[in-house]
Design a protein around this motif. Structure first.
Motif, PDB file in Angstrom:
ATOM      1  N   CYS A  52       0.815  -1.225   0.000  1.00 47.57           N
ATOM      2  CA  CYS A  52       0.000   0.000   0.000  1.00 47.57           C
ATOM      3  C   CYS A  52       0.843   1.267   0.000  1.00 47.57           C
ATOM      4  O   CYS A  52       0.384   2.305  -0.472  1.00 47.57           O
ATOM      5  CB  CYS A  52      -0.961   0.000   1.178  1.00 47.57           C
ATOM      6  SG  CYS A  52      -2.302  -1.204   0.984  1.00 47.57           S
ATOM      7  N   LYS A  53       2.044   1.216   0.512  1.00 45.10           N
ATOM      8  CA  LYS A  53       2.916   2.395   0.558  1.00 45.10           C
ATOM      9  C   LYS A  53       3.770   2.555  -0.699  1.00 45.10           C
ATOM     10  O   LYS A  53       4.438   3.559  -0.870  1.00 45.10           O
ATOM     11  CB  LYS A  53       3.849   2.318   1.762  1.00 45.10           C
ATOM     12  CG  LYS A  53       3.154   2.490   3.081  1.00 45.10           C
ATOM     13  CD  LYS A  53       2.853   3.932   3.318  1.00 45.10           C
ATOM     14  CE  LYS A  53       2.354   4.153   4.733  1.00 45.10           C
ATOM     15  NZ  LYS A  53       2.007   5.541   4.955  1.00 45.10           N
ATOM     16  N   ASP A  54       3.742   1.585  -1.589  1.00 50.24           N
ATOM     17  CA  ASP A  54       4.575   1.631  -2.795  1.00 50.24           C
ATOM     18  C   ASP A  54       3.988   2.633  -3.792  1.00 50.24           C
ATOM     19  O   ASP A  54       2.941   2.393  -4.390  1.00 50.24           O
ATOM     20  CB  ASP A  54       4.658   0.245  -3.427  1.00 50.24           C
ATOM     21  CG  ASP A  54       5.690   0.155  -4.537  1.00 50.24           C
ATOM     22  OD1 ASP A  54       5.965   1.174  -5.202  1.00 50.24           O
ATOM     23  OD2 ASP A  54       6.205  -0.954  -4.757  1.00 50.24           O
ATOM     24  N   VAL A  55       4.675   3.742  -3.984  1.00 47.14           N
ATOM     25  CA  VAL A  55       4.154   4.807  -4.858  1.00 47.14           C
ATOM     26  C   VAL A  55       3.996   4.344  -6.303  1.00 47.14           C
ATOM     27  O   VAL A  55       3.164   4.879  -7.036  1.00 47.14           O
ATOM     28  CB  VAL A  55       5.018   6.083  -4.786  1.00 47.14           C
ATOM     29  CG1 VAL A  55       4.954   6.705  -3.409  1.00 47.14           C
ATOM     30  CG2 VAL A  55       6.446   5.821  -5.194  1.00 47.14           C
ATOM     31  N   ARG A  56       4.741   3.343  -6.711  1.00 53.93           N
ATOM     32  CA  ARG A  56       4.620   2.831  -8.091  1.00 53.93           C
ATOM     33  C   ARG A  56       3.284   2.129  -8.328  1.00 53.93           C
ATOM     34  O   ARG A  56       2.852   1.979  -9.461  1.00 53.93           O
ATOM     35  CB  ARG A  56       5.749   1.836  -8.403  1.00 53.93           C
ATOM     36  CG  ARG A  56       7.130   2.419  -8.346  1.00 53.93           C
ATOM     37  CD  ARG A  56       8.216   1.347  -8.452  1.00 53.93           C
ATOM     38  NE  ARG A  56       8.057   0.351  -7.385  1.00 53.93           N
ATOM     39  CZ  ARG A  56       7.986  -0.967  -7.596  1.00 53.93           C
ATOM     40  NH1 ARG A  56       8.070  -1.465  -8.804  1.00 53.93           N
ATOM     41  NH2 ARG A  56       7.847  -1.782  -6.585  1.00 53.93           N
ATOM     42  N   LEU A  57       2.638   1.701  -7.248  1.00 51.61           N
ATOM     43  CA  LEU A  57       1.416   0.916  -7.378  1.00 51.61           C
ATOM     44  C   LEU A  57       0.143   1.731  -7.179  1.00 51.61           C
ATOM     45  O   LEU A  57      -0.952   1.241  -7.472  1.00 51.61           O
ATOM     46  CB  LEU A  57       1.437  -0.235  -6.362  1.00 51.61           C
ATOM     47  CG  LEU A  57       2.679  -1.134  -6.407  1.00 51.61           C
ATOM     48  CD1 LEU A  57       2.627  -2.148  -5.283  1.00 51.61           C
ATOM     49  CD2 LEU A  57       2.823  -1.805  -7.755  1.00 51.61           C
ATOM     50  N   VAL A  58       0.273   2.959  -6.694  1.00 50.60           N
ATOM     51  CA  VAL A  58      -0.887   3.804  -6.399  1.00 50.60           C
ATOM     52  C   VAL A  58      -1.709   4.033  -7.676  1.00 50.60           C
ATOM     53  O   VAL A  58      -1.187   4.417  -8.713  1.00 50.60           O
ATOM     54  CB  VAL A  58      -0.447   5.158  -5.795  1.00 50.60           C
ATOM     55  CG1 VAL A  58      -1.621   6.113  -5.687  1.00 50.60           C
ATOM     56  CG2 VAL A  58       0.194   4.940  -4.437  1.00 50.60           C
ATOM     57  N   GLY A  59      -2.998   3.757  -7.572  1.00 54.40           N
ATOM     58  CA  GLY A  59      -3.911   3.977  -8.691  1.00 54.40           C
ATOM     59  C   GLY A  59      -3.803   2.966  -9.814  1.00 54.40           C
ATOM     60  O   GLY A  59      -4.346   3.171 -10.894  1.00 54.40           O
ATOM     61  N   ASN A  60      -3.110   1.856  -9.565  1.00 61.21           N
ATOM     62  CA  ASN A  60      -2.912   0.847 -10.604  1.00 61.21           C
ATOM     63  C   ASN A  60      -3.283  -0.533 -10.050  1.00 61.21           C
ATOM     64  O   ASN A  60      -2.420  -1.272  -9.576  1.00 61.21           O
ATOM     65  CB  ASN A  60      -1.462   0.870 -11.082  1.00 61.21           C
ATOM     66  CG  ASN A  60      -1.235   0.008 -12.300  1.00 61.21           C
ATOM     67  OD1 ASN A  60      -2.021  -0.881 -12.608  1.00 61.21           O
ATOM     68  ND2 ASN A  60      -0.143   0.272 -12.987  1.00 61.21           N
ATOM     69  N   PRO A  61      -4.575  -0.892 -10.134  1.00 64.76           N
ATOM     70  CA  PRO A  61      -5.026  -2.166  -9.563  1.00 64.76           C
ATOM     71  C   PRO A  61      -4.306  -3.392 -10.123  1.00 64.76           C
ATOM     72  O   PRO A  61      -4.029  -4.339  -9.383  1.00 64.76           O
ATOM     73  CB  PRO A  61      -6.520  -2.210  -9.893  1.00 64.76           C
ATOM     74  CG  PRO A  61      -6.900  -0.806 -10.204  1.00 64.76           C
ATOM     75  CD  PRO A  61      -5.672  -0.128 -10.701  1.00 64.76           C
ATOM     76  N   GLU A  62      -4.000  -3.385 -11.400  1.00 69.88           N
ATOM     77  CA  GLU A  62      -3.305  -4.542 -11.984  1.00 69.88           C
ATOM     78  C   GLU A  62      -1.895  -4.686 -11.428  1.00 69.88           C
ATOM     79  O   GLU A  62      -1.430  -5.797 -11.175  1.00 69.88           O
ATOM     80  CB  GLU A  62      -3.286  -4.440 -13.510  1.00 69.88           C
ATOM     81  CG  GLU A  62      -4.640  -4.710 -14.135  1.00 69.88           C
ATOM     82  CD  GLU A  62      -5.221  -6.070 -13.734  1.00 69.88           C
ATOM     83  OE1 GLU A  62      -4.493  -7.087 -13.786  1.00 69.88           O
ATOM     84  OE2 GLU A  62      -6.399  -6.099 -13.347  1.00 69.88           O
ATOM     85  N   ALA A  63      -1.231  -3.563 -11.226  1.00 67.61           N
ATOM     86  CA  ALA A  63       0.114  -3.603 -10.652  1.00 67.61           C
ATOM     87  C   ALA A  63       0.056  -4.054  -9.190  1.00 67.61           C
ATOM     88  O   ALA A  63       0.915  -4.820  -8.741  1.00 67.61           O
ATOM     89  CB  ALA A  63       0.782  -2.237 -10.767  1.00 67.61           C
ATOM     90  N   LEU A  64      -0.969  -3.607  -8.446  1.00 68.73           N
ATOM     91  CA  LEU A  64      -1.155  -4.065  -7.074  1.00 68.73           C
ATOM     92  C   LEU A  64      -1.319  -5.580  -7.037  1.00 68.73           C
ATOM     93  O   LEU A  64      -0.678  -6.272  -6.242  1.00 68.73           O
ATOM     94  CB  LEU A  64      -2.391  -3.407  -6.444  1.00 68.73           C
ATOM     95  CG  LEU A  64      -2.259  -1.977  -5.966  1.00 68.73           C
ATOM     96  CD1 LEU A  64      -3.634  -1.396  -5.675  1.00 68.73           C
ATOM     97  CD2 LEU A  64      -1.382  -1.903  -4.738  1.00 68.73           C
ATOM     98  N   ARG A  65      -2.170  -6.075  -7.899  1.00 74.58           N
ATOM     99  CA  ARG A  65      -2.419  -7.519  -7.950  1.00 74.58           C
ATOM    100  C   ARG A  65      -1.142  -8.285  -8.297  1.00 74.58           C
ATOM    101  O   ARG A  65      -0.805  -9.280  -7.648  1.00 74.58           O
ATOM    102  CB  ARG A  65      -3.505  -7.815  -8.979  1.00 74.58           C
ATOM    103  CG  ARG A  65      -3.757  -9.279  -9.146  1.00 74.58           C
ATOM    104  CD  ARG A  65      -4.759  -9.552 -10.219  1.00 74.58           C
ATOM    105  NE  ARG A  65      -4.878 -10.991 -10.400  1.00 74.58           N
ATOM    106  CZ  ARG A  65      -5.695 -11.558 -11.221  1.00 74.58           C
ATOM    107  NH1 ARG A  65      -6.507 -10.835 -11.957  1.00 74.58           N
ATOM    108  NH2 ARG A  65      -5.735 -12.859 -11.322  1.00 74.58           N
ATOM    109  N   ALA A  66      -0.440  -7.818  -9.309  1.00 71.40           N
ATOM    110  CA  ALA A  66       0.784  -8.497  -9.736  1.00 71.40           C
ATOM    111  C   ALA A  66       1.830  -8.508  -8.624  1.00 71.40           C
ATOM    112  O   ALA A  66       2.520  -9.513  -8.420  1.00 71.40           O
ATOM    113  CB  ALA A  66       1.340  -7.825 -10.994  1.00 71.40           C
ATOM    114  N   GLU A  67       1.942  -7.412  -7.891  1.00 73.87           N
ATOM    115  CA  GLU A  67       2.927  -7.348  -6.802  1.00 73.87           C
ATOM    116  C   GLU A  67       2.575  -8.315  -5.685  1.00 73.87           C
ATOM    117  O   GLU A  67       3.444  -9.017  -5.166  1.00 73.87           O
ATOM    118  CB  GLU A  67       3.041  -5.914  -6.276  1.00 73.87           C
ATOM    119  CG  GLU A  67       4.044  -5.742  -5.176  1.00 73.87           C
ATOM    120  CD  GLU A  67       5.488  -5.971  -5.585  1.00 73.87           C
ATOM    121  OE1 GLU A  67       6.352  -5.960  -4.690  1.00 73.87           O
ATOM    122  OE2 GLU A  67       5.781  -6.178  -6.790  1.00 73.87           O
TER     123      GLU A  67
END
Length: 81
Positions: A52-67
């Motif tokens: 949740c704190k990773d700025v690269r993932l903010v606003g990107n649900p697919e990137a959140l899921r992949a991570e």
């Protein structure tokens, strides 16, 4: 999703009003579902906070899921069951 159990992990973060990740944090359901797939609470909370704190993932649900999928696949040693 946990490759080990097929259980679903709900990746959900609270997002604050700023562009910075000042208020960003995992919701309880995110941590609880990580626990339900086998992580102990400290490991689940640490994973969810990091995601949740990773700025690269903010606003990107697919990137959140992949991570989250990557973390689960690479950290079976932390599963408690």
């Amino acid at each position: 999703m946990s490759p080990r159990t097929g259980d679903v992990v709900v990746v959900q973060c609270y997002r604050g009003p700023w562009k910075e990740t000042i208020w960003d944090r995992p919701t309880p359901v995110f941590v609880d579902t990580l626990v339900s797939v086998g992580y102990d609470y400290p490991a689940a909370h640490a994973i969810a906070e990091r995601v949740c704190k990773d700025v690269r993932l903010v606003g990107n649900p697919e990137a959140l899921r992949a991570e989250v999928e990557r973390i689960i696949a690479e950290s079976p040693q932390y599963w408690s069951r």
